[in-house]
Scaffold this active site. Structure first.
Site, PDB file in Angstrom:
ATOM      1  N   HIS A 140     107.004 -27.796  21.411  1.00  0.00           N
ATOM      2  CA  HIS A 140     108.000 -27.699  22.831  1.00  0.00           C
ATOM      3  C   HIS A 140     107.905 -28.450  23.759  1.00  0.00           C
ATOM      4  O   HIS A 140     105.752 -29.142  23.346  1.00  0.00           O
ATOM      5  CB  HIS A 140     107.485 -26.548  23.065  1.00  0.00           C
ATOM      6  CG  HIS A 140     106.391 -26.082  22.926  1.00  0.00           C
ATOM      7  ND1 HIS A 140     105.457 -25.948  24.702  1.00  0.00           N
ATOM      8  CD2 HIS A 140     105.407 -25.190  22.154  1.00  0.00           C
ATOM      9  CE1 HIS A 140     104.021 -25.156  23.846  1.00  0.00           C
ATOM     10  NE2 HIS A 140     103.813 -24.762  22.491  1.00  0.00           N
ATOM     11  N   HIS A 149     107.810 -44.364  17.306  1.00  0.00           N
ATOM     12  CA  HIS A 149     108.109 -43.941  15.619  1.00  0.00           C
ATOM     13  C   HIS A 149     107.275 -42.461  15.594  1.00  0.00           C
ATOM     14  O   HIS A 149     106.249 -43.418  15.029  1.00  0.00           O
ATOM     15  CB  HIS A 149     108.587 -45.432  14.763  1.00  0.00           C
ATOM     16  CG  HIS A 149     108.444 -45.357  13.379  1.00  0.00           C
ATOM     17  ND1 HIS A 149     108.367 -45.593  11.969  1.00  0.00           N
ATOM     18  CD2 HIS A 149     109.164 -44.172  12.809  1.00  0.00           C
ATOM     19  CE1 HIS A 149     108.926 -44.908  11.224  1.00  0.00           C
ATOM     20  NE2 HIS A 149     109.287 -44.424  11.827  1.00  0.00           N
TER      21      HIS A 149
HETATM   22  C1  LIG Z   1     109.697 -43.605   5.918  1.00  0.00           C
HETATM   23  C2  LIG Z   1     108.719 -45.042   5.672  1.00  0.00           C
HETATM   24  O1  LIG Z   1     108.057 -45.269   5.358  1.00  0.00           O
HETATM   25  S1  LIG Z   1     107.405 -44.999   7.227  1.00  0.00           S
HETATM   26  C3  LIG Z   1     106.124 -45.930   7.395  1.00  0.00           C
HETATM   27  C4  LIG Z   1     105.192 -44.957   7.329  1.00  0.00           C
HETATM   28  N1  LIG Z   1     104.442 -45.652   7.237  1.00  0.00           N
HETATM   29  C5  LIG Z   1     103.013 -44.952   7.556  1.00  0.00           C
HETATM   30  O2  LIG Z   1     102.273 -44.496   7.770  1.00  0.00           O
HETATM   31  C6  LIG Z   1     102.139 -47.063   7.590  1.00  0.00           C
HETATM   32  C7  LIG Z   1     100.193 -46.035   8.110  1.00  0.00           C
HETATM   33  N2  LIG Z   1      99.789 -47.215   8.549  1.00  0.00           N
HETATM   34  C8  LIG Z   1      98.445 -47.099   7.946  1.00  0.00           C
HETATM   35  O3  LIG Z   1      97.557 -46.435   8.390  1.00  0.00           O
HETATM   36  C9  LIG Z   1      97.715 -49.054   8.344  1.00  0.00           C
HETATM   37  O4  LIG Z   1      96.840 -48.623   7.300  1.00  0.00           O
HETATM   38  C10 LIG Z   1      96.946 -48.805   9.503  1.00  0.00           C
HETATM   39  C11 LIG Z   1      98.353 -49.166  10.663  1.00  0.00           C
HETATM   40  C12 LIG Z   1      96.004 -47.911  10.562  1.00  0.00           C
HETATM   41  C13 LIG Z   1      96.480 -50.355   9.713  1.00  0.00           C
HETATM   42  O5  LIG Z   1      96.427 -51.056   8.674  1.00  0.00           O
HETATM   43  P1  LIG Z   1      95.966 -52.530   9.065  1.00  0.00           P
HETATM   44  O6  LIG Z   1      95.023 -53.514  10.309  1.00  0.00           O
HETATM   45  O7  LIG Z   1      96.490 -53.179   7.960  1.00  0.00           O
HETATM   46  O8  LIG Z   1      94.430 -52.296   8.352  1.00  0.00           O
HETATM   47  P2  LIG Z   1      93.498 -52.072   7.091  1.00  0.00           P
HETATM   48  O9  LIG Z   1      95.305 -52.097   5.727  1.00  0.00           O
HETATM   49  O10 LIG Z   1      93.772 -54.182   6.841  1.00  0.00           O
HETATM   50  O11 LIG Z   1      91.830 -51.268   6.879  1.00  0.00           O
HETATM   51  C14 LIG Z   1      91.313 -51.991   8.175  1.00  0.00           C
HETATM   52  C15 LIG Z   1      90.152 -50.576   7.786  1.00  0.00           C
HETATM   53  O12 LIG Z   1      91.093 -49.244   8.009  1.00  0.00           O
HETATM   54  C16 LIG Z   1      91.269 -48.631   6.731  1.00  0.00           C
HETATM   55  N3  LIG Z   1      92.184 -48.006   7.187  1.00  0.00           N
HETATM   56  C17 LIG Z   1      93.304 -48.585   7.511  1.00  0.00           C
HETATM   57  N4  LIG Z   1      94.063 -47.376   7.613  1.00  0.00           N
HETATM   58  C18 LIG Z   1      94.117 -46.501   6.844  1.00  0.00           C
HETATM   59  C19 LIG Z   1      94.235 -45.459   7.856  1.00  0.00           C
HETATM   60  N5  LIG Z   1      95.172 -44.691   7.569  1.00  0.00           N
HETATM   61  N6  LIG Z   1      93.359 -44.214   7.978  1.00  0.00           N
HETATM   62  C20 LIG Z   1      91.629 -44.267   7.433  1.00  0.00           C
HETATM   63  N7  LIG Z   1      91.549 -45.433   7.332  1.00  0.00           N
HETATM   64  C21 LIG Z   1      92.297 -46.889   7.261  1.00  0.00           C
HETATM   65  C22 LIG Z   1      90.669 -49.784   5.717  1.00  0.00           C
HETATM   66  O13 LIG Z   1      89.909 -49.225   5.120  1.00  0.00           O
HETATM   67  C23 LIG Z   1      89.855 -50.684   6.090  1.00  0.00           C
HETATM   68  O14 LIG Z   1      88.120 -50.294   6.411  1.00  0.00           O
HETATM   69  P3  LIG Z   1      87.575 -50.750   5.325  1.00  0.00           P
HETATM   70  O15 LIG Z   1      87.395 -52.247   6.906  1.00  0.00           O
HETATM   71  O16 LIG Z   1      86.302 -50.059   5.123  1.00  0.00           O
HETATM   72  O17 LIG Z   1      87.956 -51.630   4.124  1.00  0.00           O
END
Ligand SMILES: CC(=O)SCCNC(=O)CCNC(=O)[C@H](O)C(C)(C)COP(=O)(O)OP(=O)(O)OC[C@H]1O[C@@H](n2cnc3c(N)ncnc32)[C@H](O)[C@@H]1OP(=O)(O)O
Length: 210
Positions: A140, A149
């Site tokens: 709510h 998104h």
């Molecule tokens: C239907 C569908 O598919 S809709 C689409 C859904 N998509 C998603 O949910 C994707 C979500 N994306 C993420 O979580 C990504 O990892 C992001 C956006 C947070 C970061 O992406 P990037 O900037 O490329 O980060 P990258 O992969 O280089 O990781 C950098 C650091 O953050 C960490 N990290 C990345 N994502 C996460 C996360 N979600 N939680 C915790 N740590 C994370 C990595 O382990 C890495 O750590 P390190 O430096 O100690 O090795």
């Protein structure tokens, strides 16, 4: 709307486009569903629906009986394309999957997508061009800002304010009354327990700036 007379053009025939076409077909409002995609003419079909033009030439397939939807996951690209489509704003339709549960007290903008299993509760606003993806919930008094998104399985508690062009990754949870600033990204699985500023990426539990 008379199904016999209406055609839906979906811009973007990628993975997200497939989900959008499936949702639109389930809604049963259009007699024909087609795609515009940047890989046309190489790409001619998607899920059995025809790809009829490149998005740059979409004007050639738009008539008075055409509606449009932008099926592009990237928030900024979706906004840019939606705002440049040569179609009246009211024919940039919103798609709500029949298996979403949406309170009648929800305000839904133009070009919004609400997918299967999503639940949206009373007095919430889902602004133009936003995506509430599969099995996400918005409780709510929330606002989901334009061209944001919420990925699959995101849960917003009550009175959460998500700014424009935000991306909340799969499985993000947000506690009540939190504000997330414009253009902020929250990584998959994070738990947001305090306000997040604009233009950052936050990850983890509790969510902190990356
Ligand atoms: C239907 C569908 O598919 S809709 C689409 C859904 N998509 C998603 O949910 C994707 C979500 N994306 C993420 O979580 C990504 O990892 C992001 C956006 C947070 C970061 O992406 P990037 O900037 O490329 O980060 P990258 O992969 O280089 O990781 C950098 C650091 O953050 C960490 N990290 C990345 N994502 C996460 C996360 N979600 N939680 C915790 N740590 C994370 C990595 O382990 C890495 O750590 P390190 O430096 O100690 O090795």
């Amino acid at each position: 709307m008379n199904k016999q007379n209406r055609r839906l053009v979906i811009v973007g025939a990628g993975g997200h486009g497939k989900v959008v076409a499936d949702c639109a077909e389930r809604m049963g409002r259009w007699s024909e569903i087609v795609f515009a995609d940047s890989n046309f003419p190489t790409k001619q079909h998607c899920l059995g629906f025809s790809v009829v033009c490149h998005p740059d030439n979409i004007e050639s397939v738009i008539t008075e009986s055409t509606d449009a939807f932008v099926a592009v996951g990237d928030n900024h690209a979706r906004k840019r394309i939606a705002q440049s489509l040569p179609i009246p704003h009211e024919r940039l339709v919103s798609l709500v999957h029949p298996n979403a549960v949406v309170s009648r007290y929800v305000k839904i903008g133009q070009g919004v997508l609400i997918l299967a299993g999503a639940v949206i509760n009373a007095d919430t606003a889902i602004e133009d061009g936003s995506i509430v993806n599969t099995c996400a919930s918005v409780d709510h008094d929330c606002v989901v800002g334009a061209y944001s998104h919420l990925a699959p399985g995101v849960h917003l508690a009550g009175a959460v304010d998500v700014g424009q062009e935000c991306f909340l990754g799969v499985g993000v949870s947000v506690i009540p009354k939190v504000t997330i600033g414009t253009n902020t990204i929250v990584g998959a699985g994070a738990t947001v327990i305090q306000n997040l500023p604009a233009n950052i990426t936050a990850i983890g539990t509790p969510a902190k700036q990356k």
